[in-house]
Design a protein around this motif. Sequence first.
Motif, PDB file in Angstrom:
ATOM      1  N   GLU A 138       6.948   0.995 -21.660  1.00  9.50           N
ATOM      2  CA  GLU A 138       7.462   2.141 -21.407  1.00  9.50           C
ATOM      3  C   GLU A 138       6.577   3.162 -21.087  1.00  9.50           C
ATOM      4  O   GLU A 138       5.335   2.711 -21.223  1.00  9.50           O
ATOM      5  CB  GLU A 138       7.689   2.528 -23.228  1.00  9.50           C
ATOM      6  CG  GLU A 138       8.993   1.822 -23.610  1.00  9.50           C
ATOM      7  CD  GLU A 138       9.367   2.336 -25.184  1.00  9.50           C
ATOM      8  OE1 GLU A 138       8.790   3.242 -25.735  1.00  9.50           O
ATOM      9  OE2 GLU A 138      10.044   1.541 -25.888  1.00  9.50           O
ATOM     10  N   VAL A 139       6.804   4.339 -20.804  1.00 11.40           N
ATOM     11  CA  VAL A 139       5.999   5.119 -20.157  1.00 11.40           C
ATOM     12  C   VAL A 139       4.748   5.506 -21.057  1.00 11.40           C
ATOM     13  O   VAL A 139       4.788   5.832 -22.140  1.00 11.40           O
ATOM     14  CB  VAL A 139       6.549   6.603 -19.706  1.00 11.40           C
ATOM     15  CG1 VAL A 139       5.769   7.442 -19.249  1.00 11.40           C
ATOM     16  CG2 VAL A 139       7.848   6.501 -18.728  1.00 11.40           C
ATOM     17  N   GLY A 140       3.419   5.152 -20.497  1.00 12.07           N
ATOM     18  CA  GLY A 140       2.397   5.504 -21.210  1.00 12.07           C
ATOM     19  C   GLY A 140       1.506   3.948 -21.776  1.00 12.07           C
ATOM     20  O   GLY A 140       0.554   4.157 -22.120  1.00 12.07           O
ATOM     21  N   ASP A 141       2.327   3.129 -21.702  1.00 11.81           N
ATOM     22  CA  ASP A 141       2.002   1.813 -22.159  1.00 11.81           C
ATOM     23  C   ASP A 141       1.378   1.027 -21.056  1.00 11.81           C
ATOM     24  O   ASP A 141       1.270   1.229 -19.840  1.00 11.81           O
ATOM     25  CB  ASP A 141       3.256   0.947 -22.622  1.00 11.81           C
ATOM     26  CG  ASP A 141       3.959   1.304 -23.853  1.00 11.81           C
ATOM     27  OD1 ASP A 141       3.579   2.177 -24.562  1.00 11.81           O
ATOM     28  OD2 ASP A 141       5.148   0.774 -24.221  1.00 11.81           O
ATOM     29  N   SER A 142       0.290   0.054 -21.497  1.00 19.75           N
ATOM     30  CA  SER A 142      -0.366  -0.842 -20.594  1.00 19.75           C
ATOM     31  C   SER A 142      -0.372  -2.051 -21.013  1.00 19.75           C
ATOM     32  O   SER A 142      -0.264  -2.487 -22.093  1.00 19.75           O
ATOM     33  CB  SER A 142      -1.635  -0.082 -20.273  1.00 19.75           C
ATOM     34  OG  SER A 142      -2.294  -0.075 -21.388  1.00 19.75           O
ATOM     35  N   TYR A 143      -0.778  -3.055 -20.085  1.00 20.95           N
ATOM     36  CA  TYR A 143      -1.219  -4.406 -20.348  1.00 20.95           C
ATOM     37  C   TYR A 143      -2.493  -4.861 -19.685  1.00 20.95           C
ATOM     38  O   TYR A 143      -2.801  -3.931 -18.803  1.00 20.95           O
ATOM     39  CB  TYR A 143      -0.284  -5.509 -19.776  1.00 20.95           C
ATOM     40  CG  TYR A 143       1.189  -5.717 -20.198  1.00 20.95           C
ATOM     41  CD1 TYR A 143       1.389  -6.200 -21.507  1.00 20.95           C
ATOM     42  CD2 TYR A 143       2.102  -5.330 -19.664  1.00 20.95           C
ATOM     43  CE1 TYR A 143       2.643  -6.314 -21.972  1.00 20.95           C
ATOM     44  CE2 TYR A 143       3.502  -5.553 -20.153  1.00 20.95           C
ATOM     45  CZ  TYR A 143       3.651  -5.920 -21.337  1.00 20.95           C
ATOM     46  OH  TYR A 143       5.034  -6.142 -21.794  1.00 20.95           O
ATOM     47  N   MET A 144      -3.327  -5.611 -20.357  1.00 14.60           N
ATOM     48  CA  MET A 144      -4.483  -5.922 -19.638  1.00 14.60           C
ATOM     49  C   MET A 144      -4.358  -7.469 -19.487  1.00 14.60           C
ATOM     50  O   MET A 144      -4.381  -8.202 -20.567  1.00 14.60           O
ATOM     51  CB  MET A 144      -5.738  -5.711 -20.492  1.00 14.60           C
ATOM     52  CG  MET A 144      -6.984  -6.116 -19.914  1.00 14.60           C
ATOM     53  SD  MET A 144      -7.388  -5.112 -18.361  1.00 14.60           S
ATOM     54  CE  MET A 144      -7.528  -3.493 -19.039  1.00 14.60           C
ATOM     55  N   LEU A 145      -4.606  -7.996 -18.192  1.00 16.28           N
ATOM     56  CA  LEU A 145      -4.429  -9.101 -17.473  1.00 16.28           C
ATOM     57  C   LEU A 145      -5.600  -9.685 -17.171  1.00 16.28           C
ATOM     58  O   LEU A 145      -6.377  -9.106 -16.712  1.00 16.28           O
ATOM     59  CB  LEU A 145      -3.177  -9.515 -16.642  1.00 16.28           C
ATOM     60  CG  LEU A 145      -1.742  -8.925 -17.378  1.00 16.28           C
ATOM     61  CD1 LEU A 145      -0.830  -8.793 -16.053  1.00 16.28           C
ATOM     62  CD2 LEU A 145      -1.454  -9.747 -18.387  1.00 16.28           C
ATOM     63  N   PRO A 146      -5.753 -11.143 -16.828  1.00 10.47           N
ATOM     64  CA  PRO A 146      -7.208 -11.685 -16.236  1.00 10.47           C
ATOM     65  C   PRO A 146      -7.216 -10.980 -14.935  1.00 10.47           C
ATOM     66  O   PRO A 146      -6.113 -10.899 -14.074  1.00 10.47           O
ATOM     67  CB  PRO A 146      -6.875 -13.264 -16.422  1.00 10.47           C
ATOM     68  CG  PRO A 146      -5.727 -13.288 -17.299  1.00 10.47           C
ATOM     69  CD  PRO A 146      -4.858 -12.064 -17.360  1.00 10.47           C
ATOM     70  N   ALA A 147      -8.208 -11.130 -14.247  1.00  6.42           N
ATOM     71  CA  ALA A 147      -8.388 -10.469 -12.836  1.00  6.42           C
ATOM     72  C   ALA A 147      -7.744 -11.413 -11.836  1.00  6.42           C
ATOM     73  O   ALA A 147      -7.275 -11.054 -10.643  1.00  6.42           O
ATOM     74  CB  ALA A 147      -9.829 -10.461 -12.532  1.00  6.42           C
ATOM     75  N   GLU A 148      -7.696 -12.719 -12.298  1.00  7.14           N
ATOM     76  CA  GLU A 148      -7.240 -13.865 -11.431  1.00  7.14           C
ATOM     77  C   GLU A 148      -5.697 -13.465 -11.023  1.00  7.14           C
ATOM     78  O   GLU A 148      -4.874 -13.920 -10.196  1.00  7.14           O
ATOM     79  CB  GLU A 148      -6.959 -15.279 -11.799  1.00  7.14           C
ATOM     80  CG  GLU A 148      -8.774 -15.604 -11.884  1.00  7.14           C
ATOM     81  CD  GLU A 148      -9.265 -15.200 -13.079  1.00  7.14           C
ATOM     82  OE1 GLU A 148      -8.676 -14.966 -14.242  1.00  7.14           O
ATOM     83  OE2 GLU A 148     -10.476 -15.063 -13.212  1.00  7.14           O
ATOM     84  N   ALA A 149      -5.071 -12.539 -11.953  1.00  5.15           N
ATOM     85  CA  ALA A 149      -3.544 -12.230 -11.922  1.00  5.15           C
ATOM     86  C   ALA A 149      -3.198 -11.273 -10.880  1.00  5.15           C
ATOM     87  O   ALA A 149      -2.213 -10.897 -10.643  1.00  5.15           O
ATOM     88  CB  ALA A 149      -2.915 -11.938 -13.092  1.00  5.15           C
ATOM     89  N   ARG A 150      -4.313 -10.710 -10.219  1.00  5.18           N
ATOM     90  CA  ARG A 150      -4.349  -9.466  -9.562  1.00  5.18           C
ATOM     91  C   ARG A 150      -2.915  -9.517  -8.454  1.00  5.18           C
ATOM     92  O   ARG A 150      -2.301  -8.936  -7.902  1.00  5.18           O
ATOM     93  CB  ARG A 150      -5.489  -9.090  -8.728  1.00  5.18           C
ATOM     94  CG  ARG A 150      -5.559  -7.729  -7.868  1.00  5.18           C
ATOM     95  CD  ARG A 150      -4.918  -6.802  -8.480  1.00  5.18           C
ATOM     96  NE  ARG A 150      -4.872  -5.623  -7.343  1.00  5.18           N
ATOM     97  CZ  ARG A 150      -3.677  -5.207  -7.082  1.00  5.18           C
ATOM     98  NH1 ARG A 150      -2.746  -5.448  -7.480  1.00  5.18           N
ATOM     99  NH2 ARG A 150      -3.859  -4.076  -6.217  1.00  5.18           N
ATOM    100  N   SER A 151      -3.278 -10.483  -7.460  1.00  5.86           N
ATOM    101  CA  SER A 151      -2.360 -10.918  -6.231  1.00  5.86           C
ATOM    102  C   SER A 151      -0.970 -11.308  -6.711  1.00  5.86           C
ATOM    103  O   SER A 151      -0.047 -10.412  -6.390  1.00  5.86           O
ATOM    104  CB  SER A 151      -2.661 -12.203  -5.637  1.00  5.86           C
ATOM    105  OG  SER A 151      -1.962 -12.401  -4.478  1.00  5.86           O
ATOM    106  N   ALA A 152      -0.807 -12.062  -7.621  1.00  3.19           N
ATOM    107  CA  ALA A 152       0.523 -12.189  -8.351  1.00  3.19           C
ATOM    108  C   ALA A 152       1.395 -10.923  -8.781  1.00  3.19           C
ATOM    109  O   ALA A 152       2.575 -10.628  -8.894  1.00  3.19           O
ATOM    110  CB  ALA A 152       0.732 -13.410  -9.303  1.00  3.19           C
ATOM    111  N   LEU A 153       0.310 -10.363  -9.380  1.00  2.00           N
ATOM    112  CA  LEU A 153       0.860  -8.938 -10.430  1.00  2.00           C
ATOM    113  C   LEU A 153       1.282  -7.928  -9.183  1.00  2.00           C
ATOM    114  O   LEU A 153       2.084  -7.078  -9.374  1.00  2.00           O
ATOM    115  CB  LEU A 153      -0.257  -8.528 -11.258  1.00  2.00           C
ATOM    116  CG  LEU A 153       0.063  -7.183 -12.124  1.00  2.00           C
ATOM    117  CD1 LEU A 153       1.315  -7.597 -12.952  1.00  2.00           C
ATOM    118  CD2 LEU A 153      -1.311  -6.968 -13.140  1.00  2.00           C
ATOM    119  N   GLY A 154       0.551  -7.682  -8.291  1.00  2.00           N
ATOM    120  CA  GLY A 154       0.761  -6.764  -7.348  1.00  2.00           C
ATOM    121  C   GLY A 154       2.252  -7.104  -6.606  1.00  2.00           C
ATOM    122  O   GLY A 154       3.006  -5.989  -6.460  1.00  2.00           O
ATOM    123  N   SER A 155       2.450  -8.116  -6.349  1.00  2.00           N
ATOM    124  CA  SER A 155       3.577  -8.519  -5.532  1.00  2.00           C
ATOM    125  C   SER A 155       4.837  -8.227  -6.776  1.00  2.00           C
ATOM    126  O   SER A 155       5.871  -7.814  -6.258  1.00  2.00           O
ATOM    127  CB  SER A 155       3.675  -9.931  -5.341  1.00  2.00           C
ATOM    128  OG  SER A 155       2.783 -10.181  -4.284  1.00  2.00           O
TER     129      SER A 155
END
Length: 193
Positions: A148-165
Amino acid sequence: MGAPYIPRTDSLPDQVCRYFVRLPDEELLSREISANHNVAVSNVGSNLKLAVEAGYLTLDGSVYSAGPNLRQFAAQLEQGNGVAESRAPWPAKGGAGTPPPAKDGSSPRRASKAFTLDLSTIEIQKGVPLPAGRQPAMDWPAFLGKLEVGDSYMLPAEARSALGSAVTKFKKATGRVLSVRVMAEGCGVWRVE
């Protein structure tokens, strides 16, 4: 049937065929031909295709050798131009682009022949379960849709490419705006709108 293929004088097929007329037991790698004739390796095959189809040359992987019809090419040389011109044999031993000889002093050869198998010797197995394949793709839309607006997740740095897409596709599909930041502890995703 049309007239036999005759390579244009001094073309790459002509020069390579003349080489094999002089040295029929030799082999040439595509990269050797490329280096000695200033032709891109990727273009050697298309340049020599008609000579291979005519049987003047034989191609095994990237190795060229004298073909079964090379004598016909030699006969055409003798009829049309007299005896093959006395050019220096090509490629010069040890010249640019020539690979070093093997440790035993022999010329470089292709490491293996084409794969062949007698299929009649293969036994069909019944009831063998299929091993697990790749893991199923992650369900990014469901995962990102929980924010929801204002929420966040923290994921491993290795997920950056897949996450961006995934974030880009998610925004196009839903109109929701997410922001991704790479930090020391990983990759953060925030729902902005």
